[in-house]
Scaffold this motif. Structure first.
Motif, PDB file in Angstrom:
ATOM      1  N   VAL A 338       0.482  -1.456  -0.091  1.00 12.58           N
ATOM      2  CA  VAL A 338       0.162   0.350   0.140  1.00 12.58           C
ATOM      3  C   VAL A 338       1.176   1.241  -0.320  1.00 12.58           C
ATOM      4  O   VAL A 338       0.422   2.184  -0.294  1.00 12.58           O
ATOM      5  N   HIS A 339       1.844   1.290   0.978  1.00 12.87           N
ATOM      6  CA  HIS A 339       2.766   2.452   1.138  1.00 12.87           C
ATOM      7  C   HIS A 339       3.135   2.788  -0.813  1.00 12.87           C
ATOM      8  O   HIS A 339       3.218   4.058  -0.130  1.00 12.87           O
ATOM      9  N   ALA A 340       3.497   1.924  -0.947  1.00 10.44           N
ATOM     10  CA  ALA A 340       4.593   1.969  -2.655  1.00 10.44           C
ATOM     11  C   ALA A 340       3.406   2.439  -3.511  1.00 10.44           C
ATOM     12  O   ALA A 340       4.101   2.624  -4.794  1.00 10.44           O
ATOM     13  N   THR A 341       2.466   1.656  -3.713  1.00 10.20           N
ATOM     14  CA  THR A 341       1.309   2.602  -4.729  1.00 10.20           C
ATOM     15  C   THR A 341       0.322   3.385  -4.429  1.00 10.20           C
ATOM     16  O   THR A 341      -0.163   3.970  -3.239  1.00 10.20           O
ATOM     17  N   ARG A 342      -0.253   4.475  -5.396  1.00 10.68           N
ATOM     18  CA  ARG A 342      -1.405   5.002  -6.119  1.00 10.68           C
ATOM     19  C   ARG A 342      -2.255   4.515  -6.172  1.00 10.68           C
ATOM     20  O   ARG A 342      -2.184   4.427  -7.338  1.00 10.68           O
ATOM     21  N   TYR A 343      -3.255   4.944  -5.040  1.00 11.97           N
ATOM     22  CA  TYR A 343      -4.757   4.103  -5.787  1.00 11.97           C
ATOM     23  C   TYR A 343      -5.431   5.290  -6.586  1.00 11.97           C
ATOM     24  O   TYR A 343      -5.695   6.173  -5.765  1.00 11.97           O
ATOM     25  N   ARG A 344      -5.635   5.388  -7.519  1.00  9.10           N
ATOM     26  CA  ARG A 344      -6.541   6.452  -7.768  1.00  9.10           C
ATOM     27  C   ARG A 344      -8.335   6.276  -8.062  1.00  9.10           C
ATOM     28  O   ARG A 344      -8.968   7.376  -7.965  1.00  9.10           O
ATOM     29  N   THR A 345      -8.406   5.137  -8.031  1.00 10.69           N
ATOM     30  CA  THR A 345     -10.034   4.209  -7.700  1.00 10.69           C
ATOM     31  C   THR A 345     -10.293   3.838  -6.412  1.00 10.69           C
ATOM     32  O   THR A 345      -9.204   2.989  -6.299  1.00 10.69           O
ATOM     33  N   HIS A 346     -11.477   3.785  -5.976  1.00 11.78           N
ATOM     34  CA  HIS A 346     -11.892   3.088  -5.529  1.00 11.78           C
ATOM     35  C   HIS A 346     -11.029   1.103  -5.474  1.00 11.78           C
ATOM     36  O   HIS A 346     -11.205   0.226  -5.032  1.00 11.78           O
ATOM     37  N   GLN A 347     -12.144   1.109  -6.237  1.00 12.84           N
ATOM     38  CA  GLN A 347     -11.700  -0.041  -7.556  1.00 12.84           C
ATOM     39  C   GLN A 347     -10.315  -0.303  -7.337  1.00 12.84           C
ATOM     40  O   GLN A 347      -9.866  -1.361  -7.705  1.00 12.84           O
ATOM     41  N   GLU A 348      -9.503   0.181  -7.770  1.00 13.04           N
ATOM     42  CA  GLU A 348      -8.331  -0.230  -8.198  1.00 13.04           C
ATOM     43  C   GLU A 348      -7.653  -0.456  -6.784  1.00 13.04           C
ATOM     44  O   GLU A 348      -6.907  -1.435  -6.654  1.00 13.04           O
ATOM     45  N   ALA A 349      -7.648  -0.090  -6.252  1.00 11.33           N
ATOM     46  CA  ALA A 349      -7.406  -0.008  -4.544  1.00 11.33           C
ATOM     47  C   ALA A 349      -8.157  -1.741  -4.068  1.00 11.33           C
ATOM     48  O   ALA A 349      -7.487  -2.447  -3.904  1.00 11.33           O
ATOM     49  N   ALA A 350      -9.093  -1.943  -4.447  1.00 12.87           N
ATOM     50  CA  ALA A 350     -10.188  -3.349  -4.275  1.00 12.87           C
ATOM     51  C   ALA A 350      -8.752  -3.879  -5.332  1.00 12.87           C
ATOM     52  O   ALA A 350      -9.060  -5.391  -4.824  1.00 12.87           O
ATOM     53  N   ALA A 351      -9.122  -4.080  -6.232  1.00  9.62           N
ATOM     54  CA  ALA A 351      -8.338  -5.123  -7.255  1.00  9.62           C
ATOM     55  C   ALA A 351      -7.131  -5.174  -6.645  1.00  9.62           C
ATOM     56  O   ALA A 351      -7.061  -6.461  -6.558  1.00  9.62           O
ATOM     57  N   ASP A 352      -6.088  -4.383  -6.494  1.00  4.73           N
ATOM     58  CA  ASP A 352      -4.851  -4.748  -5.703  1.00  4.73           C
ATOM     59  C   ASP A 352      -5.013  -5.594  -4.641  1.00  4.73           C
ATOM     60  O   ASP A 352      -3.753  -6.019  -4.173  1.00  4.73           O
TER      61      ASP A 352
END
Length: 393
Positions: A338-352
Motif C-alpha cells: 500500500v505505501h508504495a502504491t497510489r490508488y486512483r479509484t476505490h476499484q483500483e485499490a480493491a483489485a490490488d
C-alpha cells in the motif's frame, strides 16, 4: 480425521476474481492462482456480465456479450504469453538453469508448454534439469544468482528481505547461503520495502459490552479453525478512504475472510466474518478474537457470532499486542504494497488488495512464523501429515 470443507465463494471473492480477468490476466492464470476451475471462473464472468454474480435465476447473455466471450477465447493464448513474458523479466536473458528454475516456480500458474515456449527452452531440457538433481542446479555464478534475485524481487514487488529471498531461491532448487544472498542484495541496492509504523483504526470509546480476553496471547493453536483473529485498517485513494476488515485463521495465518468498503460500519466486520465461516465452517466453540472496537462490540456482530456458535474474545483496553498476528498482517500489507502504491479509484485499490491477499499472501508469500512457507502450503503440509498419522493408526 480433519478435513477442510469444500469452498463456498462469496460475492466479493467472485467479483475480485472477475476483476483480475478484466484487468488483463488470462482465465487460466487466474483460475490457477485462486485454486478454482476454469469453468467455474468463466461462469462467474458470465454472471457478472449479466449482473447476476451473487444472485440466482436465468442468465441472459446478449449478442454483444457473446462476441466478447469469443474474442476473449481467441486472445487467451496471446494474453498468457504476454503475461509470462512480462513476469519473466531479466530471466529471458539468462541461461537455461535460471530459466528452468523460474519455470518451476510458475508451473501452478501457467501450462508447462507455454512457459517453455515463451522462454525459448525445450520441454525435454526442462525435464532433464528436473532429473539432474542438485549437482546440475548448483552452477549459478554471482551474476546468475543476482539475476534470479532481481526476478524474484520483481515478482514479489519488493516484499522480501534476505531471509525470505534465501528461502525462495532454495525452494527453486538452488543452494544459497543467506550471507551470499544478503551480500548480493546489499551491493546491488536490492532491499525490502521500508517499514512504517502501523496505527490503530478502530474506536474503543463506546458503552457497548466488551468480552474478556480468552485468547490471552496464545497465538499457536494446534489445528485449523480453532481461533480466528480480526481487525480493520484503512487505505487512502484519490476517491477518499477505503476500509479493509480481515479474519485470520491463527493456525496458519491465512486470511480466510475479508471485506472492503468505503465506510467503517458494522457490516464490514460481519461480512468478513461471514466469508470466513463459509470458507472454513469452524465447529462450535471456535474462538473469535478482536480489539474492543465498536464494530466488534455491536449487537449485530455479536448476534452473528452467536449464530455461528463462536466464542468472543477481545483485547485488553489499549493493548495492541493482544492481537499482534493480525496487526502484523496489516504491517506487511502496508509496507509491502500500500505505501508504495497510489490508488486512483476505490476499484483500483480493491483489485490490488484482492491480489495481495488471495494471490500473493495466502498462496505464495513466505511467512517467517511458518518456517518460511506460505499459509496455504503450511496447511497442506499439516493435512498430509495428518493423513499419514491416521493411516498409521
Amino acid at each position: 480425521m480433519f478435513k477442510i470443507p469444500k469452498q463456498a465463494y462469496t460475492a466479493e471473492f467472485k467479483a475480485g476474481a472477475v476483476q483480475r480477468v478484466k484487468d488483463g490476466h488470462g482465465v487460466s492464470a487466474v483460475a490457477r492462482e485462486l485454486g478454482v476451475s476454469e469453468q467455474t471462473l468463466r461462469n462467474w464472468i458470465k454472471a457478472a456480465e449479466a449482473g447476476k454474480l451473487g444472485g440466482a435465476g436465468a442468465k441472459v447473455v446478449t449478442p454483444e456479450q457473446m462476441e466478447l466471450s469469443r474474442l476473449r477465447a481467441e486472445n487467451k493464448r496471446l494474453q498468457m504469453e504476454l503475461e509470462i513474458g512480462k513476469k519473466s523479466g531479466g530471466v529471458l536473458r539468462e541461461g537455461p538453469p535460471v530459466k528452468f528454475a523460474w519455470i518451476e516456480s510458475q508451473r501452478r500458474h501457467y501450462p508447462l508448454s507455454a512457459l517453455c515456449e515463451v522462454l525459448s527452452v525445450s520441454l525435454n531440457g526442462y525435464r532433464a534439469w528436473k532429473r539432474g538433481g542438485t549437482l546440475q542446479r548448483r552452477r549459478l555464478s554471482d551474476g546468475q544468482l543476482l539475476a534470479l534475485i532481481r526476478t524474484i524481487h520483481a515478482e514479489v514487488k519488493g516484499a522480501y528481505g534476505s531471509p525470505r529471498m534465501t528461502a525462495e531461491i532454495r525452494s527453486r532448487g538452488f543452494p544459497a547461503s543467506k550471507d551470499r544472498v544478503e551480500r548480493l542484495m546489499r551491493d546491488n541496492g536490492i532491499r525490502a520495502r521500508h517499514k512504517r509504523r502501523y496505527r490503530v483504526t478502530t474506536d474503543s470509546k463506546h458503552k457497548l459490552p466488551v468480552a474478556e480476553n480468552l485468547l490471552a496471547r496464545n497465538f499457536t493453536p494446534t489445528a485449523p479453525n480453532q481461533v480466528f483473529t480480526s481487525d480493520i485498517t484503512y487505505i487512502w485513494t484519490d476517491e477518499g478512504w477505503l476500509y479493509l476488515a480481515v479474519v485470520l485463521d491463527l493456525f496458519n495465518r491465512e486470511v480466510v475472510g475479508w471485506s472492503i468498503k468505503p465506510r467503517m460500519t458494522t457490516d464490514i466486520v460481519t461480512d468478513a466474518l461471514t466469508m470466513a465461516w463459509f470458507r472454513r465452517r469452524p465447529g462450535l466453540d471456535a474462538m473469535h478474537h478482536s480489539d474492543r472496537g465498536s464494530q466488534y462490540a455491536s449487537h449485530d456482530f455479536q448476534r452473528k457470532l452467536s449464530e455461528y456458535g463462536m466464542r468472543c474474545s477481545m483485547s485488553r483496553k489499549g493493548n495492541c499486542w493482544d492481537n499482534a498476528p493480525t496487526e502484523s498482517f496489516f504491517n506487511s500489507l502496508k509496507n509491502e504494497r500500500v505505501h508504495a502504491t497510489r490508488y486512483r479509484t476505490h476499484q483500483e485499490a480493491a483489485a490490488d488488495l484482492f491480489e495481495y491477499i488471495e494471490v500473493f499472501y495466502n498462496r505464495s508469500r513466505r511467512h517467517s512464523s511458518l518456517g518460511f512457507v506460505s499459509p496455504a502450503q503450511f496447511l497442506q503440509d499439516w493435512l498430509k501429515a495428518q493423513q499419514i498419522k491416521d493411516a498409521a493408526a
